[in-house]
Design an enzyme around this catalytic site. Structure first.
Site, short mmCIF file in Angstrom:
data_model
loop_
_atom_site.label_atom_id
_atom_site.label_comp_id
_atom_site.label_asym_id
_atom_site.label_seq_id
_atom_site.Cartn_x
_atom_site.Cartn_y
_atom_site.Cartn_z
N HIS A 35 38.12 30.20 39.54
CA HIS A 35 39.25 29.42 40.02
C HIS A 35 39.71 29.90 41.39
O HIS A 35 39.81 31.10 41.61
CB HIS A 35 40.42 29.52 39.04
CG HIS A 35 40.10 29.01 37.67
ND1 HIS A 35 40.95 29.14 36.60
CD2 HIS A 35 39.01 28.37 37.19
CE1 HIS A 35 40.39 28.59 35.51
NE2 HIS A 35 39.21 28.12 35.85
N ASP A 61 40.18 37.99 29.80
CA ASP A 61 40.71 36.65 29.64
C ASP A 61 39.82 35.92 28.64
O ASP A 61 38.63 35.77 28.90
CB ASP A 61 40.74 35.91 30.98
CG ASP A 61 41.52 34.61 30.89
OD1 ASP A 61 42.49 34.57 30.12
OD2 ASP A 61 41.15 33.65 31.57
N ASN A 100 42.79 29.68 44.37
CA ASN A 100 44.22 29.42 44.50
C ASN A 100 44.59 29.33 45.97
O ASN A 100 44.10 30.12 46.78
CB ASN A 100 45.03 30.55 43.86
CG ASN A 100 44.77 30.61 42.36
OD1 ASN A 100 45.20 29.73 41.63
ND2 ASN A 100 44.05 31.63 41.91
N GLU A 154 37.73 39.38 33.65
CA GLU A 154 38.13 38.53 34.78
C GLU A 154 38.70 39.38 35.90
O GLU A 154 39.51 40.27 35.66
CB GLU A 154 39.17 37.49 34.32
CG GLU A 154 39.71 36.65 35.47
CD GLU A 154 40.31 35.31 35.04
OE1 GLU A 154 40.02 34.85 33.92
OE2 GLU A 154 41.06 34.73 35.83
N GLU A 176 39.80 33.77 41.29
CA GLU A 176 39.72 34.43 39.98
C GLU A 176 38.34 34.14 39.40
O GLU A 176 37.96 32.98 39.33
CB GLU A 176 40.74 33.86 39.00
CG GLU A 176 42.11 33.55 39.54
CD GLU A 176 42.83 32.49 38.68
OE1 GLU A 176 42.53 32.34 37.48
OE2 GLU A 176 43.68 31.80 39.25
#
Lengths: 64, 497
Positions: free
Chosen positions: B150, B88, B152, B93, B10
């Protein structure tokens, strides 16, 4: 064996890079150095007009 | 056996408005709306969105529309490639869809950049008041405000979180040596109070805690957010907030690939024999970023020391052994796993012997080489504002302005592959089902989320299709079904039969 192969690879990669403190750079290295020089020639035209103001005005809110 | 390391990134992009209303939330909404209107046939709302027709027009006011208003209701779209594109906080984003391997993750991260480029172009043609929107793929404004990139990763729920945190911390602290994007100066008080010329990471100095739930204050190296977007009895989603946004494809590939390997080793109990616990992870995080020599010893909890490179060599050595003994099925693709290992080893060697030889592979090196060449030519000091401007413009996504785009960095994915990834979902995760349904029946999918799709068939109550397993709903699983289904109603009948 693996290590020797790897060192060879690292050395050949190095010759492809414009490393300024290596005087005996290969022809390819020289070419890339020249390309970096060309880029530096362009940069002043590409850079935002007033660097100080441009940097000052770039303010973001924290995210995430 | 380690579970497949489904992964995604992200990215919160920096956004700057030239001329007109500087509100970043409005600007982000305009940007995303412009893209969605121009590029996507049907916008599909995210699950929590309360759709109203008026919202669509806010970014593109026609002659009889109301003037743009400050957004009270953030824009949120799901794209046919399975990605999520939304506002965001005060940033646009882009979340990649779930990817099956690190190379696919690079492809979709790059597709995200292209979506932002197209958004800037789309916004330029819809905004009539002279505003220009400029997007940066970086992580700070140079004034102490940071925004995240980020990662994940799918992790086995059976591994206790304390073990996850212990395993990833040494990696997160030391992977900066190849994953850092580089930054001129510092924005927080440094360890020794001395001024900083250049550091390896954009983000490192913003981390204040070893482990925690926060993402915006007291940022932790290991984030404990437990929101799996999947079956919580089987899976975790490790939410990694510690990374920089990379432009170099090799850096993204290594960041995601090495982290996947560390997590796989954790699940299979194959981590290095030597315990790599750091005495003070937060301090070490800052030390590594500030150390261009890559030689600074970091204090370990057992009283010994190790450099960041030594820690990386330990992790690499264990990963090489792990791959030889257990295979690389966990990496989604054996060849991709091998490529991660090959590049990891090569980069560590080069960092040890001649870091500047990595200017085509790593962002911090590419940026530093450019800055040093400029300093040489103009004889300027590190405090020259032109260097800070170059730092910022390295990350500018406008093709004509981007300094990164002018560098001949190594590419791992082709322009065509990136173009396809803008509209087509990954084939080997549930993103395939999401993206295909949105492509085929955009009018019938009313909301989409990571773990479900909701259909409106026009007659019945809304029908929800859960997708609790990221590894199901792949092309292999559902293509026959999708091909055979003549309508959304037919699809749902077949799914429930």
């Amino acid at each position: 064996m693996a290590e020797r192969e790897l060192k060879k690879k690292t050395a050949s990669e190095r010759t492809e890079q414009p490393v300024e403190d290596v005087p005996a750079a290969s022809a390819k290295g020289e070419k890339l150095k020249a390309e970096l020089d060309d880029l530096l020639d362009e940069i002043d035209e590409v850079l935002e007009d007033n660097a100080e103001e441009f940097v000052r005005n770039y303010v973001q809110k924290g995210g995430e | 056996m380690a579970i497949p390391k489904v992964c995604g990134i992200e990215t919160e992009y920096g956004i700057h408005v030239v001329g007109g209303d500087p509100n970043p939330i409005t600007a982000s909404s305009v940007l995303i709306n412009a893209y969605v209107h121009e590029m996507v046939r049907q916008r599909t709302g995210w699950d929590f969105e309360d759709e109203s027709p008026g919202n669509d027009a806010r970014g593109a006011p026609g002659p009889d529309a109301l003037p743009p208003q400050v957004e009270t209701h953030l824009v949120n779209a799901v794209l046919t490639n399975g990605a999520r594109y939304y506002v965001d906080h005060a940033h646009p984003e882009f979340s990649t869809p779930e990817c099956a391997d690190a190379l696919e993750c690079v492809r979709y991260d790059r597709a995200g950049e292209e979506v932002l480029v197209r958004s800037m172009e789309a916004a330029a043609s819809t905004v009539a008041d002279g505003r220009t929107f400029v997007v940066y793929k970086n992580n700070s404004d140079g004034k102490g405000n940071s925004y995240g990139t980020h990662e994940n990763y799918l992790v086995d729920r059976a591994v206790p979180f304390a073990r996850v945190a212990a395993a990833v911390t040494p990696h997160f602290v030391t992977r900066q040596v190849f994953a850092g994007s580089g930054k001129v100066g510092a924005e927080t008080a440094t360890l020794d109070g001395r001024p900083v010329d250049f550091q390896l990471s954009q983000r490192a100095e913003f981390f204040e805690e070893p482990v925690g739930l926060e993402t915006t204050l007291k940022r932790p190296i290991v984030n404990t957010r437990d929101e799996p977007h999947a079956d919580s009895r089987r899976y975790r989603r490790l939410h990694v907030i510690v990374g920089d946004a990379n432009l170099c494809e090799v850096a993204t590939f290594l960041k995601v690939g090495t982290t996947s390997l560390v997590l796989a080793m954790l699940e299979d109990d194959a981590l290095p024999q030597r315990v790599l616990d750091l005495a003070d992870p937060v301090r070490a995080m800052h030390e590594v970023s500030l150390d261009r020599s890559l030689a600074r010893p970091l204090a370990l909890a057992d009283g010994t020391t190790a450099t960041a490179l030594a820690v990386q060599w330990e992790l690499f050595g264990a990963a090489r052994k792990y791959a030889d003994e257990r295979g690389l099925a966990c990496m989604g693709d054996d060849a991709v796993g091998e490529e991660v290992l090959r590049r990891w080893e090569g980069v560590l060697h080069a960092l040890e012997t001649d870091p500047m030889s990595l200017a085509r592979q790593l962002d911090w090196v590419a940026k530093l080489q450019l800055l040093e060449a400029y300093r040489d030519r103009h004889g300027c000091g590190w405090d020259d504002p032109r260097l800070a401007a170059m730092d910022l413009q390295y990350h500018d996504l406008r093709p004509a302005r981007s300094l990164f785009a002018r560098l001949d960095t190594e590419r791992l994915v082709t322009v065509d592959e990136v173009a396809r990834a803008i509209t087509e979902p990954p084939r080997r995760t549930r993103a395939w089902f999401r993206g295909q349904c949105l492509t085929r029946w955009p009018d019938a999918v009313v909301t989409a989320n990571w773990d479900s799709l909701v259909f409106d068939l026009g007659t019945d109550p809304l029908r929800r299709v859960p997708m609790m397993d990221p590894l199901r709903g792949t092309a292999e699983h559902v293509d026959e079904l999708l091909q055979a289904s003549t309508s959304p109603a037919d699809l749902l009948d077949r799914l429930s039969s």
